[in-house]
Write a protein that holds these residues in place. Structure first.
Motif, short mmCIF file in Angstrom:
data_model
loop_
_atom_site.label_atom_id
_atom_site.label_comp_id
_atom_site.label_asym_id
_atom_site.label_seq_id
_atom_site.Cartn_x
_atom_site.Cartn_y
_atom_site.Cartn_z
N PHE A 232 0.83 -1.20 0.00
CA PHE A 232 0.00 0.00 0.00
C PHE A 232 0.87 1.25 0.00
CE2 PHE A 232 -2.78 3.14 2.06
CZ PHE A 232 -3.93 2.99 1.30
N GLY A 233 1.89 1.27 0.84
CA GLY A 233 2.77 2.44 0.93
C GLY A 233 3.76 2.52 -0.21
N GLY A 234 3.94 1.45 -0.93
CA GLY A 234 4.94 1.41 -2.01
C GLY A 234 6.10 0.56 -1.55
N ILE A 235 6.11 -0.69 -1.96
CA ILE A 235 7.10 -1.61 -1.41
C ILE A 235 8.51 -1.18 -1.80
CG2 ILE A 235 7.02 -3.34 -3.28
CD1 ILE A 235 6.91 -5.35 -0.68
N GLY A 236 9.42 -1.28 -0.86
CA GLY A 236 10.79 -0.80 -1.08
C GLY A 236 11.01 0.56 -0.43
N SER A 237 9.93 1.24 -0.07
CA SER A 237 10.06 2.58 0.49
C SER A 237 9.86 2.56 2.00
CB SER A 237 9.03 3.51 -0.17
OG SER A 237 8.69 4.56 0.71
N ILE A 238 10.76 3.19 2.73
CA ILE A 238 10.66 3.20 4.20
C ILE A 238 9.52 4.09 4.69
CG2 ILE A 238 11.89 3.87 6.30
CD1 ILE A 238 14.34 2.58 5.08
N PRO A 239 9.43 5.34 4.24
CA PRO A 239 8.26 6.13 4.65
C PRO A 239 6.96 5.47 4.19
CG PRO A 239 9.81 7.50 3.40
CD PRO A 239 10.32 6.11 3.35
N GLY A 240 7.01 4.80 3.05
CA GLY A 240 5.83 4.10 2.54
C GLY A 240 5.36 3.03 3.50
N ALA A 241 6.31 2.27 4.05
CA ALA A 241 5.96 1.22 5.00
C ALA A 241 5.28 1.83 6.22
CB ALA A 241 7.20 0.43 5.40
N MET A 242 5.80 2.97 6.66
CA MET A 242 5.24 3.61 7.85
C MET A 242 3.82 4.11 7.58
SD MET A 242 6.75 6.67 10.12
CE MET A 242 5.95 8.18 9.70
N ILE A 243 3.68 4.90 6.53
CA ILE A 243 2.36 5.46 6.21
C ILE A 243 1.37 4.34 5.89
CG2 ILE A 243 1.10 7.01 4.65
CD1 ILE A 243 3.07 8.52 6.34
N GLY A 244 1.82 3.36 5.11
CA GLY A 244 0.96 2.24 4.76
C GLY A 244 0.48 1.51 6.01
N GLY A 245 1.40 1.24 6.93
CA GLY A 245 1.06 0.54 8.17
C GLY A 245 0.04 1.32 8.97
N ILE A 246 0.31 2.61 9.15
CA ILE A 246 -0.60 3.45 9.94
C ILE A 246 -1.99 3.49 9.31
CG2 ILE A 246 -1.04 5.84 10.69
CD1 ILE A 246 1.22 4.80 12.25
N LEU A 247 -2.03 3.70 7.98
CA LEU A 247 -3.33 3.82 7.31
C LEU A 247 -4.12 2.52 7.43
CD1 LEU A 247 -2.56 5.91 4.09
CD2 LEU A 247 -3.82 6.60 6.15
N ILE A 248 -3.46 1.39 7.20
CA ILE A 248 -4.17 0.11 7.29
C ILE A 248 -4.68 -0.09 8.72
CG2 ILE A 248 -3.90 -2.41 7.16
CD1 ILE A 248 -3.63 -1.74 4.40
N GLY A 249 -3.84 0.24 9.71
CA GLY A 249 -4.22 0.07 11.11
C GLY A 249 -5.43 0.94 11.46
N VAL A 250 -5.39 2.21 11.07
CA VAL A 250 -6.48 3.13 11.40
C VAL A 250 -7.75 2.69 10.67
CG1 VAL A 250 -7.32 5.49 11.09
CG2 VAL A 250 -5.01 5.09 11.96
N PHE A 251 -7.61 2.35 9.42
CA PHE A 251 -8.78 1.93 8.65
C PHE A 251 -9.42 0.71 9.28
CE2 PHE A 251 -11.00 -0.09 5.14
CZ PHE A 251 -11.69 0.99 4.61
N GLU A 252 -8.58 -0.22 9.70
CA GLU A 252 -9.09 -1.44 10.31
C GLU A 252 -9.84 -1.12 11.61
OE1 GLU A 252 -7.03 -5.71 10.37
OE2 GLU A 252 -6.30 -4.30 11.86
N ALA A 253 -9.22 -0.26 12.43
CA ALA A 253 -9.86 0.09 13.71
C ALA A 253 -11.19 0.80 13.47
CB ALA A 253 -8.92 0.97 14.53
N MET A 254 -11.22 1.66 12.47
CA MET A 254 -12.45 2.41 12.18
C MET A 254 -13.54 1.47 11.69
SD MET A 254 -12.12 5.58 12.88
CE MET A 254 -10.79 6.61 13.46
N THR A 255 -13.19 0.55 10.81
CA THR A 255 -14.24 -0.36 10.33
C THR A 255 -14.74 -1.24 11.46
OG1 THR A 255 -12.49 -1.78 9.50
CG2 THR A 255 -13.62 -0.46 7.87
N THR A 256 -13.79 -1.70 12.32
CA THR A 256 -14.23 -2.53 13.45
C THR A 256 -15.10 -1.71 14.39
OG1 THR A 256 -12.00 -3.37 13.31
CG2 THR A 256 -13.37 -4.30 15.03
N GLY A 257 -14.75 -0.44 14.58
CA GLY A 257 -15.43 0.39 15.55
C GLY A 257 -16.79 0.88 15.08
N TYR A 258 -16.93 1.16 13.80
CA TYR A 258 -18.11 1.87 13.35
C TYR A 258 -19.08 1.06 12.51
CZ TYR A 258 -16.46 6.20 15.31
OH TYR A 258 -16.07 7.16 16.18
N LEU A 259 -18.62 -0.04 11.96
CA LEU A 259 -19.55 -0.81 11.13
C LEU A 259 -20.53 -1.56 12.01
CD1 LEU A 259 -17.27 -2.10 8.27
CD2 LEU A 259 -19.14 -0.46 8.11
N PRO A 260 -21.74 -1.80 11.51
CA PRO A 260 -22.71 -2.56 12.30
C PRO A 260 -22.17 -3.96 12.61
CG PRO A 260 -23.48 -2.20 10.04
CD PRO A 260 -22.30 -1.33 10.24
N GLY A 261 -22.59 -4.48 13.74
CA GLY A 261 -22.08 -5.70 14.36
C GLY A 261 -21.64 -6.81 13.43
#
Lengths: 295, 234
Positions: A232-261
């Motif tokens: 997602f962040g662009g494989i081979g890129s260090i900032p990419g790994a960071m941003i990609g990780g954060i975005l996937i983590g936040v997105f996952e938490a949001m879907t778990t938190g806000y989607l119906p049961g």
């Protein structure tokens, strides 16, 4: 609002751990041009090392942390030497299959040694929590995010400023030319595996401190999601790994938190859904670039 | 200084180099000329270990270079400027040059060499913080040569340094090669631009499909009828 903030912090936490793991995938891909699918399982081995040294050997906590990182780094180094190095000239598909094989091998060894039952840690980082405006945030969250930030900055400095780091960039760009400079490719690849696996060890500590469990499959889903983050962040890129990780983590938490049961059950799938959308819109990921070669 | 004896190189089952012998004396400029696919680049790659040789001997002084891993070659004093330049485009000009001195330990000596390289190529100093990938073709060639000089080589192997450059740059590059030679570094030059390559060479070899078919001094070959016809277009 309170729910939103605590969900966000949860996501940043999860994302930070993904980012640390994604770095391992990304660095190894950048330098050895291979996908190390056993990378996730290094975390699992690290977590077991931590488990044994805390609950059975009852070593002082800082020593157990050190041991976890050293064992993870050594495992990465040994796996590369035994399984991947002999395949340096083989086709990428052979290396990929080998990596998947190593992943199953590590999981099965863990099954044999520890059984399939989930092991529970005794709490080893008692940090309490911080109350801000009615929201209680566990201190461990700050530790996780802070650790990730420090490591990212440190790694960037290492790669951009040290001789070894610059040599790694040279190898990732042009192996033949790097050899002409006197850079030992095998040694550089080993260093990359050691660093990537040490980061996986740190991820294992953070993960265990938060979730307090380990089983033989701990690494596999986590690893796959971190891999998605790296792409997602662009494989081979260090900032990419960071941003990609954060975005996937936040997105996952949001879907778990806000989607119906009943949709929450599918939150694992959402992480991959945004990956697919991303790859359709920008196939190289956020920070990925196509290299243009001047002839 | 550099001696190649009965060298055979295969790509799979295809024999690219079919038993070649030649030598380079200290202080000389020696050119290998020949058409595309004659095997010029392969010879340089075999010397610096980028491709394995099947048979033969490559010695530098008393050191046997065959079987030596590619990354060990440069510290013996052999620098290779590869065809197509192969600068590290994602790194700065400065980092590229520093990588040229990767195997050297003495920081002060490295600084001395760096200022020597900057003096020879003022444009590299002007652009030292720029990414190498943003340089023009001619500037990249200068960087590739400068990077090779950073290892403080006894001999420098140059593969098609004039390839793809404008005529102005071609003359400049050949002037630089002459200067490098005059400052005491031995040069082994591989070129398709036979006229230029012969004009600066002490000796030269003509290569055809993996074999040496002619050898002689630069001026001898310049006046050789078949060389004139095949390579000089006269």
């Amino acid at each position: 609002m309170q729910v939103f903030i605590s969900t966000l912090i949860d996501g940043l936490n999860q994302g930070s751990v993904y980012a640390l793991i994604a770095l391992g995938y990304s660095m190894v891909y950048g330098i050895a041009k291979m996908l190390n699918f056993a990378h996730g399982d290094v975390i699992m081995v690290g977590a077991y090392a931590l488990f044994v040294s805390i609950t059975q050997l009852e070593l002082p906590i800082p020593v157990t942390f050190l041991l976890c990182v050293i064992i993870s780094a050594t495992l990465g180094f040994v796996v590369e030497k035994l399984a991947y190095k002999p395949l340096r000239k083989a086709t990428p598909i052979a290396v990929l299959i080998t990596a998947i094989g190593v992943s199953y091998l590590l999981q099965n060894i863990a099954l044999l040694v520890f059984g399939s039952r989930r092991k529970m840690f005794t709490p080893f980082l008692k940090l309490g929590s911080l109350k801000v405006g009615g929201i209680s945030i566990p201190m461990i969250s700050f530790v996780i995010i802070g650790t990730m930030l420090v490591i990212m900055i440190g790694l960037q400095l290492f790669i951009k400023k040290t001789k070894t780091g610059i040599a790694m960039l040279a190898v990732s760009e042009d192996k033949a030319a790097a050899q002409l400079m006197g850079i030992n490719i095998n040694r550089t690849i080993s260093i990359t595996f050691i660093i990537g696996s040490a980061l996986a060890g740190i991820a294992a500590i953070l993960y265990s401190a938060k979730y307090m469990t380990v089983d033989p499959y701990t690494g596999s889903l986590f690893g796959i999601k971190a891999f998605a983050a790296a792409v997602f962040g662009g494989i081979g890129s260090i900032p990419g790994a960071m941003i990609g990780g954060i975005l996937i983590g936040v997105f996952e938490a949001m879907t778990t938190g806000y989607l119906p049961g009943n949709l929450t059950q599918a939150s694992d799938g959402f992480a991959f859904a945004i990956l697919i959308i991303m790859l359709i819109l920008k196939p190289t990921g956020i920070f990925g670039t196509k290299r243009i070669e001047k002839v | 200084m550099l001696k190649i004896e009965n060298l055979h190189v295969y790509y799979g089952v295809i024999e690219a180099i079919k038993g070649i012998s030649f030598y380079v004396n200290e202080g000389e400029v020696v050119s290998l000329i020949g058409a595309n696919g004659a095997g010029k680049t392969t010879i340089l790659h075999a010397i610096t270990g980028l491709v394995p040789a099947k048979k033969g001997r490559v010695t530098f002084g008393d050191v046997n270079l065959l079987k030596m891993p590619a990354h060990k070659i440069v510290s013996w004093g052999i620098a290779h400027v590869p065809e197509g330049r192969h600068v590290f485009g994602q790194l700065t000009v400065y980092d590229n040059l520093k990588l040229g001195a990767y195997t050297r330990k003495d920081k002060e000596e490295i600084e001395d060499t760096l200022s020597m390289v900057y003096k020879r190529f003022p444009r590299l100093e002007e652009r030292k913080n720029q990414l190498a990938g943003t340089l023009s073709g001619g500037e990249q060639q200068m960087l590739a040569i400068g990077r090779a000089l950073m290892s403080h080589p006894k001999i420098i192997l140059m593969d098609e340094p004039s390839m793809g450059l404008s005529p102005l740059y071609v003359s400049e590059i050949f002037d630089i090669i002459k200067q490098i030679s005059e400052s005491g570094t031995t040069v082994l030059l591989v070129e398709q631009n036979a006229k230029k390559a012969l004009s600066i060479a002490n000796r030269a070899y003509v290569l055809e499909t993996g074999r040496i078919v002619l050898e002689g001094s630069g001026s001898e070959l310049m006046n050789n009828e078949s060389v004139k016809k095949a390579y000089l277009g006269e």
